[in-house]
Design an enzyme around this catalytic site. Structure first.
Site, PDB file in Angstrom:
ATOM      1  N   ASP A   1       4.374   2.139   8.565  1.00  0.00           N
ATOM      2  CA  ASP A   1       4.185   0.688   8.584  1.00  0.00           C
ATOM      3  C   ASP A   1       5.484  -0.097   8.605  1.00  0.00           C
ATOM      4  O   ASP A   1       5.541  -1.197   9.146  1.00  0.00           O
ATOM      5  CB  ASP A   1       3.340   0.250   7.385  1.00  0.00           C
ATOM      6  CG  ASP A   1       4.049   0.509   6.064  1.00  0.00           C
ATOM      7  OD1 ASP A   1       4.655  -0.422   5.519  1.00  0.00           O
ATOM      8  OD2 ASP A   1       4.003   1.653   5.576  1.00  0.00           O
TER       9      ASP A   1
ATOM     10  N   ASP B   1       9.931   2.983   5.909  1.00  0.00           N
ATOM     11  CA  ASP B   1       9.795   4.253   5.204  1.00  0.00           C
ATOM     12  C   ASP B   1       8.922   5.203   6.012  1.00  0.00           C
ATOM     13  O   ASP B   1       8.667   4.977   7.192  1.00  0.00           O
ATOM     14  CB  ASP B   1       9.238   4.027   3.796  1.00  0.00           C
ATOM     15  CG  ASP B   1       7.953   3.198   3.813  1.00  0.00           C
ATOM     16  OD1 ASP B   1       7.284   3.150   4.868  1.00  0.00           O
ATOM     17  OD2 ASP B   1       7.614   2.595   2.775  1.00  0.00           O
TER      18      ASP B   1
ATOM     19  N   TYR C   1       1.581  -2.272  -1.473  1.00  0.00           N
ATOM     20  CA  TYR C   1       0.525  -3.017  -0.788  1.00  0.00           C
ATOM     21  C   TYR C   1      -0.639  -3.243  -1.742  1.00  0.00           C
ATOM     22  O   TYR C   1      -1.789  -2.948  -1.442  1.00  0.00           O
ATOM     23  CB  TYR C   1       0.078  -2.284   0.479  1.00  0.00           C
ATOM     24  CG  TYR C   1       1.142  -2.302   1.550  1.00  0.00           C
ATOM     25  CD1 TYR C   1       1.404  -3.465   2.263  1.00  0.00           C
ATOM     26  CD2 TYR C   1       1.908  -1.175   1.809  1.00  0.00           C
ATOM     27  CE1 TYR C   1       2.401  -3.499   3.226  1.00  0.00           C
ATOM     28  CE2 TYR C   1       2.906  -1.201   2.772  1.00  0.00           C
ATOM     29  CZ  TYR C   1       3.148  -2.364   3.477  1.00  0.00           C
ATOM     30  OH  TYR C   1       4.138  -2.401   4.428  1.00  0.00           O
TER      31      TYR C   1
ATOM     32  N   GLU D   1      13.986  -5.470   6.365  1.00  0.00           N
ATOM     33  CA  GLU D   1      13.046  -4.418   6.761  1.00  0.00           C
ATOM     34  C   GLU D   1      12.074  -4.909   7.826  1.00  0.00           C
ATOM     35  O   GLU D   1      11.486  -5.981   7.693  1.00  0.00           O
ATOM     36  CB  GLU D   1      12.262  -3.917   5.549  1.00  0.00           C
ATOM     37  CG  GLU D   1      11.413  -2.696   5.843  1.00  0.00           C
ATOM     38  CD  GLU D   1      10.835  -2.052   4.587  1.00  0.00           C
ATOM     39  OE1 GLU D   1      10.413  -0.888   4.658  1.00  0.00           O
ATOM     40  OE2 GLU D   1      10.814  -2.721   3.530  1.00  0.00           O
TER      41      GLU D   1
END
Length: 512
Positions: free
Chosen positions: A99, A102, A249, A489
């Protein structure tokens, strides 16, 4: 019979040809109603190459792929990864997307990414021309995985232990952290994940309805069953799986918004009155009227309102009249200087919601503004904000301003899309991009060995073309530090809605 010197057969032939041309032009835009976009070309000079940005925004997804990469993989510094995903439970969970920066495949943001990529194609795919196939391939890479994740009825799985993954800084090709498999089921419910997955599958079924009817029907059937599971076994996944999904999340808005959002997509995809009845019976309970002006991977209320207002404005579903009012309230909250405006903007003009990955709200809001402008234009309506008429043209201008800021029209003259423009972030928070590629460094890079690179000031050796990062702070400042994941990110759900927005802008300025 002669008409103005022409024989009747000749006149009939000319009229037939003219009608055919009109129909062909209309068919260039998929959908069930007149598409108003062509009437809104901008004759002035474009400030950016939106077509180039569109190409790169889609290309980014190839850099996030997990699994066995295809022979036509264009981001060549990536290699196969995660080929044993799911084997711990003897299931096949190979594929899908990482996503963000990572190596975890969280189901919640991946499903939302898929929904928004699909919505981008549904609304603006007819404008994408050569990029349409690439966009559809990006969607299918996700839906193939979501079908695997939902293959067992009443169960949805995802791969990766974020806590252990974040203890390493290594390439996805080198992963040696546990590829743990987590699941939601009736004992550990996750209505928000299940409902978002149903929304993704339903939206994608519309994307493939004409090009692959068999696949489209499979997606729709799975969406129906997954939604039934989400609604029947209600509960938040961040309760039962809290130590694995929070704070990464964690669901802060509840699962009610996803149930409404999924029902809206199923109503659109299936035309089954069951879902319209569900929306009418449960809309208020699920928060349809609650004020909210944030749309992202966690909160879908605004998206559901815009989508359902389309059914009212375009398909004339009168029972959804209230959603036009709810959508208008959102619009009024975003318009700078309008009555009831509550949105915050940076001094440079960027919509600002929060420090962590703010650009996701910029791209999602811009997409909603353009989509709603499209619906309003077709219905010949405006938004009334305290007595001030907000036209579709105004909405398009605001969306364009946000995208232009993202692409470089900002105080730092910095493009926040990697690989676009003369100046863009060099040290993004992304493992694969920051470490030497397999081709450059075939030897394995151990778990903790990469942290020296993560903390360094050296530019990333691999350019993750098209990646849009979290972006500047509320004062338009951006340090370009790899360790600053909030600002540096990238994430799939930042890019997904931008795809549709860029397609519209590229077409509007005659670049497509």
């Amino acid at each position: 019979m002669a008409l103005f010197g022409f024989s009747f057969p000749l006149v009939f032939l000319l009229l037939s040809c003219f009608t055919t041309l009109l129909l062909c032009n209309a068919n260039a835009f998929p959908g069930h109603y007149h598409n108003p976009i062509q009437r809104h070309r901008h004759p002035r000079f474009a400030s950016h190459n939106y077509r180039d940005a569109l190409t790169k925004s889609i290309l980014f997804f190839e850099g996030q792929r997990s699994g066995k990469l295809p022979s036509n993989q264009r981001i060549s510094w990536r290699r196969d990864s995660g080929l044993s995903d799911g084997s711990a439970l003897h299931v096949d969970l190979v594929g899908g997307y990482y996503d963000a920066g990572d190596n975890v495949k969280f189901g919640f943001p991946m499903a939302f990414t898929t929904t928004m990529l699909s919505w981008s194609v549904i609304e603006f795919g007819g404008l994408m021309k050569g990029e349409l196939q690439n966009a559809k391939e990006a969607i299918r890479w996700a839906t193939d995985y979501l079908l695997k994740a939902t293959a067992h009825p009443g169960t949805i799985r995802y791969v990766g232990d974020a806590n252990k993954d974040h203890a390493c800084w290594e390439r996805p090709e080198d992963m040696d952290t546990p590829r743990s498999v987590f699941k939601i089921d009736q004992n550990t419910p996750g209505s928000e994940v299940a409902a978002e997955t149903a929304a993704a599958l339903a939206a994608a079924s519309l994307v493939f309805r004409r090009s692959d009817r068999t696949y489209s029907k499979l997606l729709a059937r799975r969406a129906i069953s997954v939604f039934e599971f989400a609604d029947k076994h209600r509960g938040a996944y961040s309760t039962g799986l809290r130590k694995y999904v929070c704070p990464f999340y964690c669901d802060y808005s509840g699962y009610q918004d996803e149930l409404l959002w999924a029902a809206a997509w199923l109503q659109k995809a299936t035309k089954n009155p069951t879902y319209l009845n569900y929306i009418q019976a449960n809309g208020q309970i699920l928060g349809a009227a609650e004020f909210d002006n944030t749309f992202g991977w966690d909160n879908k209320h605004v998206g559901a309102r815009i989508l359902l207002s389309k059914a009212f404005l375009i398909q004339k579903v009168r029972s959804l009249h209230d959603y036009k009012g709810h959508a208008d309230s959102f619009i009024c909250s975003i318009i700078p200087g309008a009555s009831y405006s509550s949105a915050q903007y940076t001094p440079g003009g960027l919509l600002f919601k929060m420090n962590d990955s703010n650009m996701q709200y910029v791209t999602s809001t811009s997409f909603l503004l353009l989509s709603y402008a499209k619906y309003l234009t077709t219905a010949r309506q405006v938004v009334n904000c305290g007595g001030t008429a907000i036209t579709p043209k105004r909405l398009r201008a605001i969306a364009k301003r946000q995208v232009d800021y993202l692409l470089g029209d900002n105080p730092l003259k910095m493009s926040y899309m990697v690989g676009y423009g003369p100046r863009y972030p060099q040290r993004i928070h992304h493992r694969g991009s920051s470490l030497p590629s397999i081709a450059a460094h075939p030897a394995k890079i151990q778990c903790s060995s990469g942290f020296s690179v993560m903390r360094s000031q050296s530019p990333n050796p691999n350019i993750l073309v098209g990646a849009v990062i979290g972006g500047p702070d509320q004062h338009d400042r951006f340090p370009d530090q790899r360790s600053d994941y909030e600002q540096s990110e990238p994430a799939t759900y930042i890019n997904a809605p931008l795809v549709g927005t860029l397609a519209y802008l590229a077409h509007s300025f005659g670049q497509m």
